[in-house]
Design a protein around this motif. Structure first.
Motif, PDB file in Angstrom:
ATOM      1  N   GLY A  19       4.638  12.779 -17.961  1.00 59.23           N
ATOM      2  CA  GLY A  19       3.303  12.637 -17.067  1.00 59.23           C
ATOM      3  C   GLY A  19       4.033  12.656 -15.417  1.00 59.23           C
ATOM      4  N   SER A  20       3.231  13.477 -14.732  1.00 59.74           N
ATOM      5  CA  SER A  20       3.613  13.559 -13.626  1.00 59.74           C
ATOM      6  C   SER A  20       2.546  13.763 -12.444  1.00 59.74           C
ATOM      7  N   GLY A  21       2.631  13.383 -11.181  1.00 60.39           N
ATOM      8  CA  GLY A  21       1.586  13.880 -10.164  1.00 60.39           C
ATOM      9  C   GLY A  21       1.774  12.770  -9.275  1.00 60.39           C
ATOM     10  N   ILE A  22       0.948  12.865  -8.184  1.00 58.08           N
ATOM     11  CA  ILE A  22       0.527  11.975  -6.965  1.00 58.08           C
ATOM     12  C   ILE A  22      -0.371  10.805  -7.449  1.00 58.08           C
ATOM     13  N   TYR A  23       0.133   9.586  -6.931  1.00 60.98           N
ATOM     14  CA  TYR A  23      -0.555   8.404  -7.180  1.00 60.98           C
ATOM     15  C   TYR A  23      -0.452   7.450  -5.897  1.00 60.98           C
ATOM     16  N   SER A  24      -1.439   6.475  -6.151  1.00 62.62           N
ATOM     17  CA  SER A  24      -1.339   5.385  -5.154  1.00 62.62           C
ATOM     18  C   SER A  24      -1.269   4.137  -5.926  1.00 62.62           C
TER      19      SER A  24
ATOM     20  N   ARG B 141       0.842  -1.296   0.076  1.00 65.81           N
ATOM     21  CA  ARG B 141       0.050  -0.125   0.038  1.00 65.81           C
ATOM     22  C   ARG B 141       1.061   1.372  -0.024  1.00 65.81           C
ATOM     23  N   MET B 142       0.959   1.925  -1.021  1.00 61.56           N
ATOM     24  CA  MET B 142       1.720   2.879  -1.295  1.00 61.56           C
ATOM     25  C   MET B 142       1.427   4.176  -1.909  1.00 61.56           C
ATOM     26  N   ARG B 143       1.764   5.285  -1.619  1.00 57.20           N
ATOM     27  CA  ARG B 143       1.492   6.603  -2.227  1.00 57.20           C
ATOM     28  C   ARG B 143       2.700   7.266  -2.510  1.00 57.20           C
ATOM     29  N   GLY B 144       2.893   7.631  -3.634  1.00 59.02           N
ATOM     30  CA  GLY B 144       4.092   8.409  -4.304  1.00 59.02           C
ATOM     31  C   GLY B 144       3.939   9.547  -5.292  1.00 59.02           C
ATOM     32  N   THR B 145       4.991   9.922  -5.658  1.00 59.48           N
ATOM     33  CA  THR B 145       5.007  11.107  -6.720  1.00 59.48           C
ATOM     34  C   THR B 145       5.870  10.613  -7.936  1.00 59.48           C
ATOM     35  N   LEU B 146       5.180  10.875  -9.152  1.00 61.25           N
ATOM     36  CA  LEU B 146       5.772  10.387 -10.343  1.00 61.25           C
ATOM     37  C   LEU B 146       6.307  11.832 -11.078  1.00 61.25           C
ATOM     38  N   ASP B 147       7.738  11.973 -11.232  1.00 59.53           N
ATOM     39  CA  ASP B 147       8.185  13.117 -11.437  1.00 59.53           C
ATOM     40  C   ASP B 147       9.580  12.945 -11.938  1.00 59.53           C
ATOM     41  N   ASN B 148      10.398  14.006 -12.258  1.00 58.47           N
ATOM     42  CA  ASN B 148      11.652  14.134 -12.843  1.00 58.47           C
ATOM     43  C   ASN B 148      12.741  13.823 -11.852  1.00 58.47           C
ATOM     44  N   SER B 149      12.562  13.387 -10.589  1.00 60.57           N
ATOM     45  CA  SER B 149      13.319  12.935  -9.650  1.00 60.57           C
ATOM     46  C   SER B 149      13.795  11.454  -9.928  1.00 60.57           C
ATOM     47  N   LEU B 150      12.821  10.706 -10.602  1.00 55.69           N
ATOM     48  CA  LEU B 150      12.962   9.281 -10.767  1.00 55.69           C
ATOM     49  C   LEU B 150      13.531   8.985 -12.133  1.00 55.69           C
ATOM     50  N   PRO B 151      14.061   7.866 -12.286  1.00 58.46           N
ATOM     51  CA  PRO B 151      14.606   7.355 -13.569  1.00 58.46           C
ATOM     52  C   PRO B 151      13.585   7.444 -14.882  1.00 58.46           C
ATOM     53  N   THR B 152      14.100   7.385 -15.999  1.00 57.31           N
ATOM     54  CA  THR B 152      13.184   7.289 -16.973  1.00 57.31           C
ATOM     55  C   THR B 152      13.112   5.943 -17.581  1.00 57.31           C
ATOM     56  N   ASP B 153      12.218   5.518 -18.453  1.00 57.56           N
ATOM     57  CA  ASP B 153      12.022   4.096 -19.109  1.00 57.56           C
ATOM     58  C   ASP B 153      12.628   3.847 -20.429  1.00 57.56           C
ATOM     59  N   PRO B 154      13.822   3.164 -20.081  1.00 59.58           N
ATOM     60  CA  PRO B 154      14.608   2.887 -21.122  1.00 59.58           C
ATOM     61  C   PRO B 154      13.991   1.880 -22.383  1.00 59.58           C
ATOM     62  N   THR B 155      12.772   1.333 -22.010  1.00 54.32           N
ATOM     63  CA  THR B 155      12.018   0.472 -23.016  1.00 54.32           C
ATOM     64  C   THR B 155      10.938   1.235 -23.790  1.00 54.32           C
ATOM     65  N   ARG B 156      10.947   2.419 -23.475  1.00 57.99           N
ATOM     66  CA  ARG B 156       9.774   3.159 -24.382  1.00 57.99           C
ATOM     67  C   ARG B 156      10.217   4.258 -25.016  1.00 57.99           C
ATOM     68  N   THR B 157       9.851   4.698 -26.343  1.00 58.71           N
ATOM     69  CA  THR B 157      10.580   5.627 -27.106  1.00 58.71           C
ATOM     70  C   THR B 157       9.400   6.787 -27.511  1.00 58.71           C
TER      71      THR B 157
ATOM     72  N   ARG C 265      -4.069  10.138  -8.670  1.00 58.99           N
ATOM     73  CA  ARG C 265      -4.905  11.100  -7.674  1.00 58.99           C
ATOM     74  C   ARG C 265      -5.329  12.496  -8.731  1.00 58.99           C
ATOM     75  N   SER C 266      -6.764  12.506  -8.466  1.00 59.84           N
ATOM     76  CA  SER C 266      -7.250  13.424  -9.365  1.00 59.84           C
ATOM     77  C   SER C 266      -6.922  13.530 -10.737  1.00 59.84           C
ATOM     78  N   ASN C 267      -6.640  12.556 -11.274  1.00 59.46           N
ATOM     79  CA  ASN C 267      -6.519  11.917 -12.848  1.00 59.46           C
ATOM     80  C   ASN C 267      -5.633  13.053 -13.401  1.00 59.46           C
ATOM     81  N   VAL C 268      -4.298  13.148 -12.785  1.00 60.56           N
ATOM     82  CA  VAL C 268      -3.452  14.212 -13.165  1.00 60.56           C
ATOM     83  C   VAL C 268      -2.613  13.716 -14.307  1.00 60.56           C
ATOM     84  N   PHE C 269      -2.492  12.278 -14.474  1.00 55.63           N
ATOM     85  CA  PHE C 269      -1.840  11.477 -15.483  1.00 55.63           C
ATOM     86  C   PHE C 269      -2.501  10.323 -15.737  1.00 55.63           C
ATOM     87  N   SER C 270      -2.448   9.727 -16.749  1.00 59.76           N
ATOM     88  CA  SER C 270      -3.103   8.374 -17.185  1.00 59.76           C
ATOM     89  C   SER C 270      -2.082   7.445 -16.606  1.00 59.76           C
TER      90      SER C 270
END
Length: 646
Positions: free
Chosen positions: A511-516, A416-432, A459-464
């Protein structure tokens, strides 16, 4: 059972009704300022002093991690990484300012999956980990108690916080503390004060005569004991709840989350590489020596040895090496390459009593070789030859790394986790075709035919949400799925003996924002995916009632509604009508956006029976409407309506 949460007043205007706080802890004393550098205050974002915004305590246990209580972050006080901050170095929260303390931003929240769910009804699960965006390197972390013999009944403990000083009284602006003896579960249960039997993950403390206790507002803070050998403080418990009789009542001990019970969950969450290693080898415990070879599980991990193996060549051993015709003592040991969970330190001594650390390992490395894809073997010599300083002994010590591992682990196959998707995280090497921030979690140890369902909520549908399943062995994407809505659910059946990574990202580039993120999924209102408010559409109306169950403390009550059907750029007016003369109250209505920022408010007067708030919806925003009583203690029926502004 009464959780010890101090609920925040939600609006700035309501803060003026709170009496001046007095010097928390029942029956204790003010702490000496700044002698507990691990002590943390959880404070809501917004205006007012830290004392106005403080709602729980916490403990720094790693530069990146704070331990607190799950109930501080769920339910009525539902919190996400953007709704609160953590204050270190505080003492008088009424006068402390951002210039005199350190205010840390929150990156992620890990709620214990057993809290108020059906995952494990035999325990309470009132413990949580909060990861900071940046390490609190200027403050000392408090070690965790792992040995149950340290917490025998009668052991003196110390609890501290900024909570109430009397049951039902006022909170303290100053940090306060009180010493309490630990009590057995049997003794606490025998009082009959808790309504149901206490559970194995609970640790009681206090006096049968009462008079001293933790109280509301102290929740999440530390219960500490002294190490029996070196006398240093250690974290033994987390303030959780008390009896219905109230704080410091007779035969009503305070109840704390037992850290020894949760030690493995805490360690594997904070140190995910160890969690993955232990999971693939069916290793239980952290400091346990399950195979009898005198090496704990964490030591086996550090030197990448096989639990149960008698291969002593894999253990660190002392050698003599010759460098430039000088004999040096040296230590040969193996370690996991790219191990972000542990730091390795080498020491030298001439008498086994006084040890000196070798600070420059690279300069003292005699040889380094790769044994396999994961393991390297090092030979490190002493800083001085045996004839120069009589150095005869060396050892290797391991300690938790002060870094953050971007690949999480899922202890017990639940999360059970809540986090932030943003530019402090790595980027996906498998997607172009764009930049996609990712948060990975390692998954393994399952048997065939055991399906798993993931729940990923923006959260609040800030990204898909976009979710990928990746083979741990080769990094290849096995499957992926996504949604244009706010919630993504996906079920898959793993293969026995196969390890996976579950990757969270967004459909949109950058895409960035709060998620669970939960598995198994958490039902609406269950605390994992956040509060599920009733909806009201533009052009509609609802009848409601403020009752005792809507209380947030200090005599205030509120109901929340999610606004739907709004047109970008078209003004809307929100109206609440409630008449005290006919069983109602003097209303206030406030509109918040998805970041809990106040957009509009109306009705801040004791004289009105109708409150209006008008605002213009913006693109990409979602809105929540709060109906609140203006007069302290008043509640009752009301009608809420939303219409295009005339």
């Amino acid at each position: 059972m009464k959780r010890l949460l101090l609920v925040l007043s939600l609006l700035v205007f309501s803060l003026t009704s709170i009496a001046q706080r007095q010097p928390a802890i029942v029956g204790g004393a003010e702490s000496t300022p700044h002698v507990y550098p691990w002590m943390a205050a959880l404070v809501g974002t917004g205006g007012g002093t830290f004392a106005d915004r403080q709602f729980c305590g916490g403990t720094l246990v790693h530069p990146y991690w704070v331990v607190t209580a799950t109930h501080c972050l769920t339910g009525q006080s539902d919190n996400y990484p953007d709704t609160f901050e953590i204050v270190f170095g505080g003492h008088n929260l009424a006068t402390d300012t951002p210039a005199t303390v350190t205010v840390a931003q929150v990156a992620e929240i890990f709620l214990h999956p057993a809290y108020e769910t059906a995952v494990n009804p035999s325990i309470d699960g009132d413990i949580a980990l909060v990861r900071l965006k940046n390490p609190a390197t200027n403050f000392t972390a408090l070690p965790l108690v792992h040995d149950t013999s340290f917490t025998t009944p009668g052991t003196t403990s110390r609890v501290m916080g900024w909570g109430l000083t009397t049951d039902g009284g006022q909170a303290s602006t100053f940090l306060r503390e009180v010493d309490l003896p630990l009590v057995s579960l049997a003794t606490a249960d025998a009082t009959g004060a808790y309504g149901s039997p206490l559970k194995q993950d609970m640790l009681p403390a206090g006096f049968a005569a009462g008079g001293k206790d933790s109280c509301q507002g102290d929740s999440g803070g530390p219960l500490m004991i002294r190490h029996p050998r070196n006398n240093r403080w250690m974290l033994a418990g987390v303030v959780s709840f008390g009896a219905a009789a109230g704080c410091a009542a007779t035969n009503a001990y305070g109840i704390y989350a037992r850290v020894t019970y949760y030690h493995e969950w805490l360690m594997k969450t904070m140190h995910p590489a160890f969690g993955r290693w232990a999971n693939t080898r069916s290793v239980v415990g952290v400091f346990d020596n399950t195979d009898g070879d005198r090496f704990s599980s964490i030591a086996e991990f550090a030197f990448n040895t096989q639990p149960g193996s008698s291969n002593n060549t894999a253990r660190p051993r002392l050698e003599k090496v010759n460098v430039s015709n000088q004999d040096y003592p040296a230590v040969r040991f193996r370690r996991l390459r790219n191990n972000t969970d542990l730091d390795y330190r080498v020491f030298q001594s001439s008498n086994l009593s006084n040890w000196t650390r070798i600070t420059d390992l690279q300069a003292n490395t005699v040889s380094s070789s790769n044994l396999d894809a994961d393991t390297e073997e090092l030979v490190i010599r002493s800083g001085q030859s045996a004839t120069q300083a009589g150095i005869q002994f060396m050892n290797v010590q391991i300690e938790p790394s002060k870094g953050f591992n971007p690949v999480g682990f899922t202890p017990g196959g639940t999360l059970r986790m809540r986090g932030t998707l943003d530019n402090s995280l790595p980027t996906d090497p498998t997607r172009t075709g764009g930049t996609y921030y990712i948060r990975d979690f390692s998954l393994g140890g399952y048997t065939n035919g055991q399906p798993i369902e993931f729940q990923f909520i923006s959260r609040s549908n800030v990204f898909s949400p976009h979710l990928s399943l990746i083979a741990e062995a080769n990094g290849q994407v096995i499957a992926s799925t996504s949604t244009n809505g706010a919630e993504l659910r996906w079920t898959f059946t793993p293969q026995a003996g196969t390890n996976y990574r579950v990757r969270l990202s967004s459909v949109e580039s950058a895409g960035s924002g709060i998620y669970s993120f939960n598995f198994p999924p958490v039902a609406a209102g269950g605390g994992g995916g956040g509060p599920q408010f009733p909806e009201i559409a533009v052009g509609g109306s609802v009848d409601g009632e403020l009752t005792d169950s809507d209380g947030v403390g200090d005599g205030f009550f509120f109901d929340d509604y999610r606004l739907t059907g709004a047109t970008v750029g078209q003004q809307v007016t929100v109206t609440v009508t409630s008449n005290p003369a006919s069983g109602g109250f003097n209303p206030t209505v406030t509109v918040f956006d998805e970041g809990d920022n106040q957009v509009a408010s109306g009705g801040n007067s004791q004289a009105v029976t109708t409150a209006n708030a008008t605002f213009t919806p913006l693109a990409g925003k979602t809105y929540t409407i709060s109906v609140i009583n203006f007069t302290n203690g008043a509640k009752g029926t009301y009608q809420l309506s939303v219409a295009p502004a005339s």
